[in-house]
Scaffold this active site. Structure first.
Site, short mmCIF file in Angstrom:
data_model
loop_
_atom_site.label_atom_id
_atom_site.label_comp_id
_atom_site.label_asym_id
_atom_site.label_seq_id
_atom_site.Cartn_x
_atom_site.Cartn_y
_atom_site.Cartn_z
N PHE A 155 20.39 -7.35 -11.12
CA PHE A 155 20.12 -6.42 -12.22
C PHE A 155 20.14 -7.08 -13.60
O PHE A 155 19.56 -6.57 -14.55
CB PHE A 155 21.15 -5.27 -12.21
CG PHE A 155 22.49 -5.66 -12.77
CD1 PHE A 155 22.71 -5.71 -14.15
CD2 PHE A 155 23.55 -6.01 -11.94
CE1 PHE A 155 23.95 -6.08 -14.67
CE2 PHE A 155 24.78 -6.38 -12.46
CZ PHE A 155 24.97 -6.44 -13.82
N SER A 232 24.99 -11.67 -6.23
CA SER A 232 26.41 -11.98 -6.00
C SER A 232 26.59 -12.93 -4.81
O SER A 232 25.73 -12.99 -3.93
CB SER A 232 27.17 -10.68 -5.73
OG SER A 232 26.67 -10.08 -4.55
N CYS A 287 25.28 -15.17 -15.54
CA CYS A 287 25.95 -16.09 -14.63
C CYS A 287 26.44 -17.33 -15.38
O CYS A 287 27.22 -18.10 -14.84
CB CYS A 287 25.04 -16.47 -13.48
SG CYS A 287 23.55 -17.28 -14.02
P1 NAD Z 1 23.98 -8.02 -6.03
O1 NAD Z 1 24.29 -9.15 -5.13
O2 NAD Z 1 24.76 -6.78 -5.92
O3 NAD Z 1 22.44 -7.58 -5.82
C1 NAD Z 1 21.40 -8.53 -5.79
C2 NAD Z 1 20.28 -8.00 -4.90
O4 NAD Z 1 20.77 -7.83 -3.57
C3 NAD Z 1 19.77 -6.64 -5.37
O5 NAD Z 1 18.36 -6.64 -5.27
C4 NAD Z 1 20.42 -5.66 -4.39
O6 NAD Z 1 19.59 -4.55 -4.12
C5 NAD Z 1 20.61 -6.48 -3.12
N1 NAD Z 1 21.82 -6.10 -2.39
C6 NAD Z 1 22.98 -5.57 -2.91
N2 NAD Z 1 23.88 -5.40 -1.92
C7 NAD Z 1 23.32 -5.83 -0.76
C8 NAD Z 1 23.74 -5.91 0.60
N3 NAD Z 1 24.95 -5.53 0.96
N4 NAD Z 1 22.89 -6.42 1.53
C9 NAD Z 1 21.67 -6.84 1.17
N5 NAD Z 1 21.18 -6.78 -0.11
C10 NAD Z 1 21.99 -6.28 -1.07
O7 NAD Z 1 24.00 -8.62 -7.51
P2 NAD Z 1 23.85 -7.82 -8.88
O8 NAD Z 1 25.08 -7.02 -9.10
O9 NAD Z 1 22.54 -7.13 -8.94
O10 NAD Z 1 23.77 -9.04 -9.94
C11 NAD Z 1 24.90 -9.66 -10.47
C12 NAD Z 1 25.28 -10.90 -9.69
O11 NAD Z 1 24.22 -11.84 -9.72
C13 NAD Z 1 26.47 -11.63 -10.30
O12 NAD Z 1 27.32 -12.04 -9.26
C14 NAD Z 1 25.85 -12.83 -11.01
O13 NAD Z 1 26.70 -13.94 -11.16
C15 NAD Z 1 24.72 -13.13 -10.08
N6 NAD Z 1 23.68 -13.93 -10.72
C16 NAD Z 1 23.61 -15.26 -10.39
C17 NAD Z 1 22.66 -16.06 -10.99
C18 NAD Z 1 22.57 -17.53 -10.64
O14 NAD Z 1 21.66 -18.20 -11.10
N7 NAD Z 1 23.47 -18.06 -9.84
C19 NAD Z 1 21.78 -15.51 -11.94
C20 NAD Z 1 21.87 -14.14 -12.24
C21 NAD Z 1 22.83 -13.36 -11.61
#
Ligand code: NAD
Length: 454
Positions: A155, A232, A287
């Site tokens: 997001f 995440s 991040c």
């Molecule tokens: P999230 O992991 O909750 O969601 C990411 C995607 O996975 C979304 O499209 C969501 O619909 C899907 N998803 C969520 N739960 C799931 C499940 N149980 N099974 C399968 N798919 C699922 O992450 P978020 O809250 O949208 O974003 C924030 C996170 O992203 C933070 O942890 C942040 O550090 C990370 N992030 C990392 C980077 C990087 O480059 N390492 C960059 C941006 C964000």
């Protein structure tokens, strides 16, 4: 759901070049973090919807991949013009759906343009290699698209993170499905519309909105060759495990806990303003945001300045909102745990921030907690908000690099000092303790989406 109450029309899927209504009626609300208003509703796609998108992408692949890369790239020059032309509208959308400030949202579109510019340079840098291994015998390396690829995004950057993959994957000749975050689905739909306007053939780019059902279907679909995931760590592991078990290439980027090490000789004002900017930018939902400061020795004068700087960051003015009421609520919980469990001292408290006139918005003010120990939840877990935990380290033990290295997360570490050799000492030790790297070095989207033929 009464569509008249929605600010934007309900979100559709984008399949084979057309915006289509979802086949089922499961919808989630899309709410603006800025004021809690209802923006739209987003469909929760099914495995069948995903399959329709994959079939469209599969059908489009032979034609799109056969077009020379220099012609494919022309679409993205047009697309870049559209990003520039619509920068104001796109930024406003990011503010509304993601809760960012105007400056942050505009910067995100500028990054999206820069990422597209990079992809436009791929024809110059993606060439193959020829090596004459002995007389009359050549070894050739040629690069080909891998086929239908998928991108699953978080997001916190509704436009920039999708641009890590979209222009690269498509310029390289792949066709693609993207699964936006269900919390911020609006920006990707504008991207789809602009790609079409720029001349991208139908089926090359598809959007399937939804939640974990779509993600699992992506991991399992036999016609998807590669997956990029950003989100995440918990979900990164799920996608990596499930995708690779199905013999797909998977690049999965997870969460973070970034440490900033402050030595007593750091320039106080610069250190304080840099740390506060890093903690509060994008409301800490980056991040790369600073999360822990490791103060080495006598740094109280710098901590005082950090608190002063933090008071200048005001929710609703130069600080946006966190993504959801759930996120706001979990910040409250974490802060309490920080105070109650091990004697952490809350120096600046933003837990109960309220913006007049926007009482329903999800605001959290800058929060600074001192005397945190490395074993406390707030030091171990990703917080993803404008919160700085200060861990004190006395010289020589515990070494600041040890504190950083014990944490299982990356992504970045900084050191504030005027002493070059001290900076080098820390830089050499962070992430390399016992020869171990915390992260397997990720391949880039550019290498994920090409097949090397040798
Ligand atoms: P999230 O992991 O909750 O969601 C990411 C995607 O996975 C979304 O499209 C969501 O619909 C899907 N998803 C969520 N739960 C799931 C499940 N149980 N099974 C399968 N798919 C699922 O992450 P978020 O809250 O949208 O974003 C924030 C996170 O992203 C933070 O942890 C942040 O550090 C990370 N992030 C990392 C980077 C990087 O480059 N390492 C960059 C941006 C964000």
């Amino acid at each position: 759901m009464d569509t008249l109450t929605l600010k934007y029309p309900k979100v559709q899927q984008f399949i084979n070049g057309h915006f289509v209504d979802a086949v089922d009626d499961n919808y989630l609300e899309v709410v603006s973090p800025l004021d809690g208003s209802l923006l739209s509703t987003v469909p929760l796609g099914t495995a069948e919807t995903l399959d329709q998108a994959v079939q469209a992408a599969k059908t489009a692949f032979p034609l799109w991949s056969a077009i020379p890369i220099k012609e494919r790239v022309q679409v993205f020059y047009q697309y870049m013009n559209l990003l520039r032309k619509n920068i104001r509208e796109l930024s406003e959308l990011i503010c509304e759906e993601g809760g960012k400030t105007g400056i942050e949202a505009r910067a995100e579109i500028e990054k999206s343009i820069e990422l597209t510019e990079f992809a436009c340079s791929l024809p110059q840098i993606i060439g193959g290699e020829v090596l004459e291994v002995s007389q009359g015998v050549e070894c050739r390396t040629e690069r080909y698209p891998v086929g239908v690829v998928a991108s699953i995004v978080p997001f916190n950057f509704p436009s920039m993170v999708p641009h890590w993959t979209i222009p690269n994957a498509l310029v390289l000749g792949n066709t693609m499905i993207i699964k936006p975050s269900e919390q911020v689905p609006l920006s990707v739909l504008r991207i789809a519309a602009m790609l079409k306007e720029a001349g991208l053939p139908d089926g090359v780019f598809n959007v399937v909105n939804g939640d974990k059902t779509v993600v699992e279907a992506i991991c399992d679909h036999p016609d998807i060759a590669a997956i990029s995931f950003v989100g995440s760590t918990k979900v990164a592991k799920i996608v990596y495990t499930r995708g690779t078990a199905n013999l797909k290439r998977v690049l999965a980027l997870g969460g973070a806990k970034n440490h900033l090490i402050v030595l007593p000789d750091a320039v106080p004002s610069m250190t304080a303003s840099n740390i506060v900017a890093s903690v509060t930018g994008c409301c800490g939902q980056r991040c790369m945001a600073a999360s822990i400061m490791v103060g080495v020795g006598e740094v109280d004068h710098i901590v005082d300045l950090i608190c002063e700087e933090a008071q200048k960051v005001v929710p609703g003015k130069n600080l946006g909102a966190v993504i959801s009421s759930q996120a706001k609520h979990s910040h409250r919980k974490v802060h309490y745990r920080g105070r109650d469990i091990a004697g952490g001292r809350v120096l600046v408290d933003g837990r109960n921030a309220v913006v007049p006139g926007k009482e329903a918005g999800y605001y959290v003010g800058p929060t600074i907690i001192d005397n945190v120990t490395a074993d406390m939840a707030i030091a171990r877990e990703e917080v993803f908000g404008p919160v700085l935990a200060i861990v004190r380290a006395s010289k020589p033990s515990p070494k600041p690099s040890t504190i950083e290295n014990r944490n299982p997360y990356g992504n970045a570490t900084g050191v504030f000092t005027q002493n070059g050799s001290a900076a080098r000492y820390v830089a050499e030790r962070c992430q390399h303790r016992h020869g171990r790297r915390k992260h397997r070095r990720p391949r880039s989207a550019r290498t994920l989406f090409v097949r090397r033929l040798e």
